[in-house]
Design a protein around this motif. Sequence first.
Motif, PDB file in Angstrom:
ATOM      1  N   MET A 137     -20.430  85.883  17.305  1.00  0.00           N
ATOM      2  CA  MET A 137     -20.617  85.912  18.757  1.00  0.00           C
ATOM      3  C   MET A 137     -19.335  85.613  19.527  1.00  0.00           C
ATOM      4  O   MET A 137     -19.176  86.042  20.658  1.00  0.00           O
ATOM      5  CB  MET A 137     -21.719  84.950  19.171  1.00  0.00           C
ATOM      6  CG  MET A 137     -23.059  85.367  18.567  1.00  0.00           C
ATOM      7  SD  MET A 137     -24.449  84.419  19.140  1.00  0.00           S
ATOM      8  CE  MET A 137     -24.787  85.110  20.723  1.00  0.00           C
ATOM      9  N   ASP A 138     -18.475  84.826  18.908  1.00  0.00           N
ATOM     10  CA  ASP A 138     -17.213  84.480  19.585  1.00  0.00           C
ATOM     11  C   ASP A 138     -16.148  84.207  18.528  1.00  0.00           C
ATOM     12  O   ASP A 138     -16.181  84.794  17.454  1.00  0.00           O
ATOM     13  CB  ASP A 138     -17.410  83.325  20.582  1.00  0.00           C
ATOM     14  CG  ASP A 138     -17.932  82.053  19.914  1.00  0.00           C
ATOM     15  OD1 ASP A 138     -18.020  82.026  18.673  1.00  0.00           O
ATOM     16  OD2 ASP A 138     -18.251  81.086  20.626  1.00  0.00           O
ATOM     17  N   HIS A 148     -19.124  82.073  26.838  1.00  0.00           N
ATOM     18  CA  HIS A 148     -19.705  83.104  27.704  1.00  0.00           C
ATOM     19  C   HIS A 148     -18.839  83.247  28.954  1.00  0.00           C
ATOM     20  O   HIS A 148     -18.485  82.250  29.586  1.00  0.00           O
ATOM     21  CB  HIS A 148     -21.146  82.741  28.105  1.00  0.00           C
ATOM     22  CG  HIS A 148     -21.725  83.719  29.083  1.00  0.00           C
ATOM     23  ND1 HIS A 148     -22.098  85.005  28.717  1.00  0.00           N
ATOM     24  CD2 HIS A 148     -21.948  83.621  30.415  1.00  0.00           C
ATOM     25  CE1 HIS A 148     -22.535  85.642  29.782  1.00  0.00           C
ATOM     26  NE2 HIS A 148     -22.453  84.824  30.827  1.00  0.00           N
ATOM     27  N   HIS A 199     -15.682  87.112  25.604  1.00  0.00           N
ATOM     28  CA  HIS A 199     -17.023  87.006  25.033  1.00  0.00           C
ATOM     29  C   HIS A 199     -18.078  86.909  26.131  1.00  0.00           C
ATOM     30  O   HIS A 199     -17.927  86.105  27.050  1.00  0.00           O
ATOM     31  CB  HIS A 199     -17.130  85.763  24.152  1.00  0.00           C
ATOM     32  CG  HIS A 199     -16.000  85.623  23.178  1.00  0.00           C
ATOM     33  ND1 HIS A 199     -14.947  84.760  23.386  1.00  0.00           N
ATOM     34  CD2 HIS A 199     -15.755  86.260  22.016  1.00  0.00           C
ATOM     35  CE1 HIS A 199     -14.097  84.859  22.378  1.00  0.00           C
ATOM     36  NE2 HIS A 199     -14.552  85.760  21.535  1.00  0.00           N
ATOM     37  N   ASN A 209     -21.982  86.281  25.976  1.00  0.00           N
ATOM     38  CA  ASN A 209     -23.156  85.985  25.157  1.00  0.00           C
ATOM     39  C   ASN A 209     -24.267  85.492  26.074  1.00  0.00           C
ATOM     40  O   ASN A 209     -24.382  84.296  26.345  1.00  0.00           O
ATOM     41  CB  ASN A 209     -22.798  84.934  24.102  1.00  0.00           C
ATOM     42  CG  ASN A 209     -21.859  85.497  23.063  1.00  0.00           C
ATOM     43  OD1 ASN A 209     -22.187  86.461  22.378  1.00  0.00           O
ATOM     44  ND2 ASN A 209     -20.667  84.919  22.953  1.00  0.00           N
ATOM     45  N   LYS A 238     -29.466  86.718  24.138  1.00  0.00           N
ATOM     46  CA  LYS A 238     -28.766  86.958  22.872  1.00  0.00           C
ATOM     47  C   LYS A 238     -28.603  85.632  22.090  1.00  0.00           C
ATOM     48  O   LYS A 238     -28.779  85.590  20.873  1.00  0.00           O
ATOM     49  CB  LYS A 238     -27.387  87.566  23.192  1.00  0.00           C
ATOM     50  CG  LYS A 238     -26.609  88.042  22.002  1.00  0.00           C
ATOM     51  CD  LYS A 238     -25.293  88.676  22.466  1.00  0.00           C
ATOM     52  CE  LYS A 238     -24.338  88.854  21.303  1.00  0.00           C
ATOM     53  NZ  LYS A 238     -22.997  89.229  21.743  1.00  0.00           N
ATOM     54  N   VAL A 239     -28.287  84.559  22.824  1.00  0.00           N
ATOM     55  CA  VAL A 239     -28.138  83.235  22.209  1.00  0.00           C
ATOM     56  C   VAL A 239     -29.470  82.806  21.601  1.00  0.00           C
ATOM     57  O   VAL A 239     -29.539  82.376  20.441  1.00  0.00           O
ATOM     58  CB  VAL A 239     -27.661  82.187  23.251  1.00  0.00           C
ATOM     59  CG1 VAL A 239     -27.663  80.782  22.651  1.00  0.00           C
ATOM     60  CG2 VAL A 239     -26.267  82.538  23.776  1.00  0.00           C
ATOM     61  N   GLN A 266     -24.703  77.291  25.754  1.00  0.00           N
ATOM     62  CA  GLN A 266     -23.536  78.160  25.994  1.00  0.00           C
ATOM     63  C   GLN A 266     -22.385  77.270  26.442  1.00  0.00           C
ATOM     64  O   GLN A 266     -22.606  76.206  27.033  1.00  0.00           O
ATOM     65  CB  GLN A 266     -23.804  79.120  27.167  1.00  0.00           C
ATOM     66  CG  GLN A 266     -24.433  80.441  26.863  1.00  0.00           C
ATOM     67  CD  GLN A 266     -24.775  81.176  28.163  1.00  0.00           C
ATOM     68  OE1 GLN A 266     -24.820  80.573  29.239  1.00  0.00           O
ATOM     69  NE2 GLN A 266     -25.010  82.452  28.051  1.00  0.00           N
TER      70      GLN A 266
END
Length: 255
Positions: free
Chosen positions: A13-14, A44, A49, A51, A55-56, A80
């Motif tokens: 994700m990151d 985020h 990125h 997110n 999605k998280v 986040q």
Amino acid sequence: MLIDTHCHILPGMDDGARTWDEAIEMAQFALSEGIHTIVATPHHGDGRHDNIAEKVDLAVQELNDELETRRIPVRILPGQEVRVTKGLLLDLDAGCIRTLNHSQYVLLELPPTGIPSYFDEVLYELQVLGLTVILAHPERQLDFIVNPRLLHSYVEQGCLCQITSQSLMGRFGRKIQKFAMYVCKSQLAHLIASDAHNLASRRSHLAEAFSYLEKVQGRKALERYSINAACVIRNETIVTETIPYKRRLWSLPLH
Ligand SMILES: [Fe+2]
């Protein structure tokens, strides 16, 4: 048992965990440190990125299922690390922001280039909405290092501070370590978290930081950090009490 309120454990994700295996290994390492609950806080809105909350939530569900299958007793909660941008309030409006475990606490990361002129306005709007801002690693923000009074003033305005365990252990250099200790001693630090990204260069040092802080600050301060982390995930109020800015304290040598 510890709660980690800042961790880049969700894979792909990151700049944190890259694979599911790496995420599982990070959870196992956290468990070995005595961590039983991790708030997953992918970046985020930092320009690299995005997110969004949905999605998280999906990734958290999937990781929890995987941990359960492997009988690893670590619980992952959604969150986040939100970059402060002009679009933050729009993102919030659109339901893209996930506070820490759906609580009133939102983890914000200031741009490394400096505190934007619109930050006070963002802060005000978030407070009007009943949200409490947790500043991620203020000890690494140059604006605060050169002007600690500014950090005092944000805490007076209701911000909470979350110090990275690696900063306390000196992994970002002596100046940041010294300022992190100043923040702790001034009771400006409300939470200590790992900000772990992997098991190599950016692993968790939470247990190590806690035993260090116990020696320097005593058991009572340590309990306060643990209670505050529990308050975050239960959405309970964190009691704050700070020591006013004292130049002498900031120039104290490290222990
Ligand atoms: Fe982070």
